[in-house]
Design an enzyme around this catalytic site. Structure first.
Site: not given
Length: 327
Positions: A120, A164, A195, A219, A223
C-alpha cells in the site's frame, strides 16, 4: 457531548452505513457520560461525487488539530481520479500501527498491522498491458511496528511474526527486524508463513495471541479473523501514531444495506471504546465494552449474527445497560 477541558474529536461519518454506525457510537458515548468536543466533517465518496474532492487540505489541517478521529466507513471507488481518504489520513498523521483485537467467548487475539508501507505504498505504474506496484519494506517501519506489537505482547503471552520470506525477499528485512526487536525486548516469539497463518486462523485460532505483519497480509488476515469470530460487524480497530489516532470499525461502507437499519453497530461502538481507552478514560471504556458483551449475551443481535434486531435496537440495548449502571 462537550465540556471544559474535553478532548477534541474529529468525527467522520463517511459513506454507506458509516453515518448509521457512527451515530450509534455517539449515542453509546453519551450514555457512558463521555465529555468530548466533537468536530464533524463531511468527507468521502458522496462529497467527491458532488464537488470532485473527497477531502481537501483545509479538512486535513483541521483534523490534524484534533486529538483523535472517530470514523464510520469510507467508500473508495475504482476510479484513478479518486484519492483514498484513509491512506491520506494514515500518511499525513503517520498512523503507522493498525491494532485490531478479536474476541469471542473462547478467542482473544490481536492482529498488529503495519499501516503505511508494504504493497500500500502508493508507488504504482498503471498501463494497458502491464501494471506494477512497488512493495516497500523499511527497517524503520518494521522496527516501530515490532515495538508496538511487543508493547501489547508484554501484557500477554506470545508474539507471532507473519511473513512470506521464502518467496518475497523484501520480507526477510521485516522478519529479521521483528526478531531483533522481540529478542531485545525479551518477548517470547515465533514466526509463521502467511499461508500457514491463514490456515491456522481457521483450524486452530486459539494458538494465537498477538500477530504482527505487513500491510496487505494484515488487511486480509483480519477479515478472515472477523469471519472466525462471527462477523466483520463485531470488529474494531485503532490506527495509532506517536501523538494522533484514528478509530474505526474494520467493516466497509456496505452500500447494499445502507439505510435499511440493519447494520451492526458493535464494531463502531467498540472502536469508540478503544478511543476512550486511548484518551485515558479507562473506566468509561471498560463499561462500554462490558455493555456490548451483555447485549450480545442477551441475544440482542443484528441479521449478520443471525439475529433479528435493528441497528437502533442493538444501540439502545447497549446504551440501556450503561444507563442502568449509572442509576
Amino acid at each position: 457531548m462537550s465540556g471544559q477541558g474535553s478532548k477534541r474529536v474529529a468525527v467522520i461519518a463517511g459513506d454507506g452505513i458509516g453515518p448509521e454506525v457512527v451515530e450509534s457510537a455517539l449515542e453509546v458515548l453519551r450514555a457512558a457520560g463521555a465529555s468530548l468536543d466533537l468536530v464533524h466533517f463531511e468527507i468521502g465518496l458522496g462529497r467527491w461525487k458532488r464537488t470532485g474532492e473527497a477531502m481537501d487540505e483545509d479538512d486535513l489541517e483541521e483534523i490534524s488539530g484534533c486529538d483523535c478521529i472517530l470514523l464510520g466507513a469510507i467508500t473508495t471507488p475504482p476510479d484513478p481520479n479518486y484519492r483514498s481518504v484513509l491512506l491520506r489520513l494514515r500518511r499525513a498523521l503517520d498512523l503507522y500501527a493498525n491494532i485490531r483485537p478479536f474476541q469471542s467467548h473462547d478467542l482473544d487475539f490481536i492482529i498488529v498491522r503495519e499501516n503505511t508501507e508494504g504493497l500500500y505504498s502508493g508507488v504504482e505504474e498503471v498501463g494497458v498491458e502491464e501494471s506494477r506496484t512497488l512493495r516497500v519494506i523499511t527497517r524503520r517501519g518494521s522496527e516501530r511496528i515490532a515495538e508496538a506489537a511487543c508493547d501489547l505482547t508484554a501484557r500477554r503471552r506470545r508474539l507471532t511474526i507473519i511473513h512470506k520470506s521464502n518467496v518475497l525477499r523484501s520480507d526477510r528485512l521485516f522478519l529479521q527486524t521483528c526478531r531483533e526487536v522481540a529478542e531485545r525486548r525479551g518477548i517470547l516469539y515465533e514466526d509463521m508463513l502467511v499461508d500457514a497463518a491463514a490456515y491456522n486462523l481457521v483450524t486452530n485460532p486459539q494458538r494465537f495471541d498477538v500477530l504482527v505483519t505487513t500491510n496487505l497480509f494484515g488487511d486480509i488476515l483480519s477479515d478472515e479473523a472477523a469471519g472466525v469470530i462471527g462477523s466483520l460487524g463485531l470488529c474494531a480497530s485503532a490506527n495509532l501514531g506517536k501523538s494522533r489516532a484514528l478509530f474505526e470499525p474494520i467493516h466497509g461502507s456496505a452500500p447494499d444495506i445502507a439505510g435499511k437499519g440493519i447494520a451492526n453497530p458493535v464494531g463502531a461502538i467498540r472502536s469508540a471504546a478503544m478511543m476512550m481507552r486511548w484518551l485515558g478514560e479507562l473506566e468509561a471504556a471498560g463499561r462500554m465494552e462490558e455493555a456490548v458483551k451483555r447485549a450480545l449475551a442477551a441475544g440482542v443481535r443484528t441479521p449478520d449474527l443471525g439475529g433479528r434486531c435493528s441497528t437502533s435496537e442493538v444501540t439502545g440495548a447497549v446504551a440501556g445497560y450503561l444507563m442502568a449502571k449509572e442509576s
